[in-house]
Design a protein around this motif. Structure first.
Motif, short mmCIF file in Angstrom:
data_model
loop_
_atom_site.label_atom_id
_atom_site.label_comp_id
_atom_site.label_asym_id
_atom_site.label_seq_id
_atom_site.Cartn_x
_atom_site.Cartn_y
_atom_site.Cartn_z
N VAL A 7 3.96 0.09 -6.65
CA VAL A 7 2.74 -0.11 -7.06
C VAL A 7 2.37 -1.67 -7.54
O VAL A 7 3.48 -2.37 -7.84
CB VAL A 7 1.61 0.65 -8.14
CG1 VAL A 7 0.14 0.39 -8.32
CG2 VAL A 7 1.22 1.81 -7.33
N THR A 8 0.96 -2.21 -6.91
CA THR A 8 1.16 -3.86 -7.31
C THR A 8 -0.15 -4.50 -6.76
O THR A 8 -0.57 -3.17 -6.69
CB THR A 8 2.20 -4.94 -6.74
OG1 THR A 8 2.62 -5.96 -7.58
CG2 THR A 8 2.05 -4.75 -4.91
N ASP A 9 -0.51 -5.68 -7.86
CA ASP A 9 -1.94 -5.90 -7.53
C ASP A 9 -1.71 -6.74 -6.55
O ASP A 9 -0.81 -8.02 -5.93
CB ASP A 9 -1.78 -6.57 -8.74
CG ASP A 9 -1.29 -7.90 -9.23
OD1 ASP A 9 -1.38 -8.24 -8.51
OD2 ASP A 9 -0.96 -7.92 -10.42
N SER A 10 -2.57 -7.61 -6.55
CA SER A 10 -3.72 -8.20 -4.49
C SER A 10 -2.70 -9.62 -4.74
O SER A 10 -3.37 -10.30 -4.10
CB SER A 10 -4.47 -7.46 -4.63
OG SER A 10 -5.22 -8.22 -5.21
N SER A 11 -2.53 -9.98 -6.18
CA SER A 11 -1.81 -11.25 -6.19
C SER A 11 -0.32 -11.23 -5.96
O SER A 11 0.00 -12.92 -5.58
CB SER A 11 -2.08 -11.91 -7.63
OG SER A 11 -1.03 -10.89 -8.18
N ALA A 12 0.12 -10.86 -5.27
CA ALA A 12 1.86 -10.53 -4.55
C ALA A 12 1.35 -11.12 -3.25
O ALA A 12 0.43 -10.72 -2.62
CB ALA A 12 2.02 -8.45 -5.02
N GLY A 13 2.10 -11.72 -2.94
CA GLY A 13 2.08 -12.68 -1.80
C GLY A 13 2.90 -11.74 -0.28
O GLY A 13 3.84 -12.02 -0.07
N LEU A 14 1.70 -10.23 -0.22
CA LEU A 14 2.73 -9.80 1.07
C LEU A 14 2.38 -9.32 1.77
O LEU A 14 1.13 -9.53 2.28
CB LEU A 14 2.58 -8.13 0.29
CG LEU A 14 3.57 -8.38 -1.03
CD1 LEU A 14 3.16 -6.14 -1.47
CD2 LEU A 14 5.39 -7.83 -0.61
N THR A 15 2.37 -9.62 2.96
CA THR A 15 1.64 -9.40 4.47
C THR A 15 2.32 -8.05 4.43
O THR A 15 2.70 -7.34 4.04
CB THR A 15 2.57 -9.98 5.72
OG1 THR A 15 4.53 -9.07 5.90
CG2 THR A 15 3.46 -11.18 4.84
#
Length: 283
Positions: A7-15
């Motif tokens: 899990v991560t938060d939406s600040s992660a620069g993931l596509t």
């Protein structure tokens, strides 16, 4: 089957492709622009946020995910007996990690919360590596050790061309010193050890260009770069310069270029950009 879920938060620069391919769960932050609240990735995209920020009457506000969102996510993912590892953005710019830690204590699921000490694509580096190891059946200790290794071999440099937002947001704290929005002052920041450090400041873009020449030399001398990315707030001229250098230094290596996440756009301001990469010391 019980396993480990990431899990991560939406600040992660993931596509979206990275999220889907690696089975990563995102807990979104919220942003408020002129009294209207949006949920990152759900009701507003990075590009839409930047467009709205340009015409906003006041500085947008970003808020950590609600405690309940984390608890609900952790409980759902652990319903089959799985454990969860949650990677959050650095504590220096957000209280997200504290919400995740409180939720971990309340959840029925076994949850380990990790301060990535980064955000944006630099956070994504850790999350992707962890997700790939989890998919391969690695245990929690191995995943955490690898994430720590990625963290310690990640570099993030950021150019701030307009200081108004970052000074209003107060994210530089004491490091801001005598910075002023006057006289065309530009700043280079490095995120290191979970903190924002001022590496250069001066008038005009030459200040940033001169410092990034050192960054390019560092890249040139660095073996085994595994991934590299650029995130920005409509910093098109700066992106062109960086890509031109990288095409020579790292020919053939893919570079992910994308609009940055709302929390960084808010505090970095228009024209801000970041260059991030990490190395694989095991090779």
């Amino acid at each position: 089957m019980a396993n480990i879920k990431i899990v991560t938060d939406s600040s992660a620069g993931l596509t979206e492709q990275q999220i889907q391919e690696n089975h990563i769960t995102i807990v979104p932050l919220t942003v408020m622009i002129d009294d209207t609240i949006y949920v990152e990735r759900e009701s507003i995209s990075n590009k839409e946020f930047i467009d709205k920020m340009k015409t906003a009457k006041t500085l947008p506000k970003t808020s950590q995910p609600p405690l309940g969102s984390f608890v609900e996510t952790f409980d759902k993912l652990g319903a089959d007996g799985s454990s969860v590892i949650c990677f959050t953005m650095l504590e220096a710019i957000s209280g997200t990690i504290h919400a995740a830690e409180q939720a971990a204590n309340l959840s029925k699921t076994d949850v380990t919360v990790v301060d990535s000490q980064f955000t944006d694509q630099a956070l994504a580096f850790q999350v992707i590596e962890a997700a790939q190891l989890a998919a391969a059946g690695a245990d929690k200790a191995a995943i955490l050790a690898r994430a720590e290794q990625v963290r310690d071999n990640t570099r993030l440099f950021m150019g701030i061309v307009n200081l108004e937002n970052i000074l209003k947001g107060g994210r530089l704290g004491r490091a801001a010193g005598m910075l002023t929005t006057l006289l065309n002052i530009k700043v280079v920041l490095q995120v290191t050890g979970g903190e924002l450090k001022i590496r250069a400041k001066g008038r005009g873009m030459k200040t940033i260009d001169k410092y990034f020449d050192k960054v390019y030399e560092q890249i040139k001398q660095t073996p085994n770069i595994k991934a590299i990315g650029i995130s920005h707030v409509e910093a098109f001229d700066s992106i062109d310069k960086i890509q031109s250098h990288l095409s020579i230094l790292l020919p053939g290596m893919p570079v992910l270029v994308r609009e940055t996440v709302p929390i960084i756009a808010t505090h970095g301001g228009m024209g801000a950009f970041a260059l991030m990469y990490y190395t694989d010391p095991t090779k």
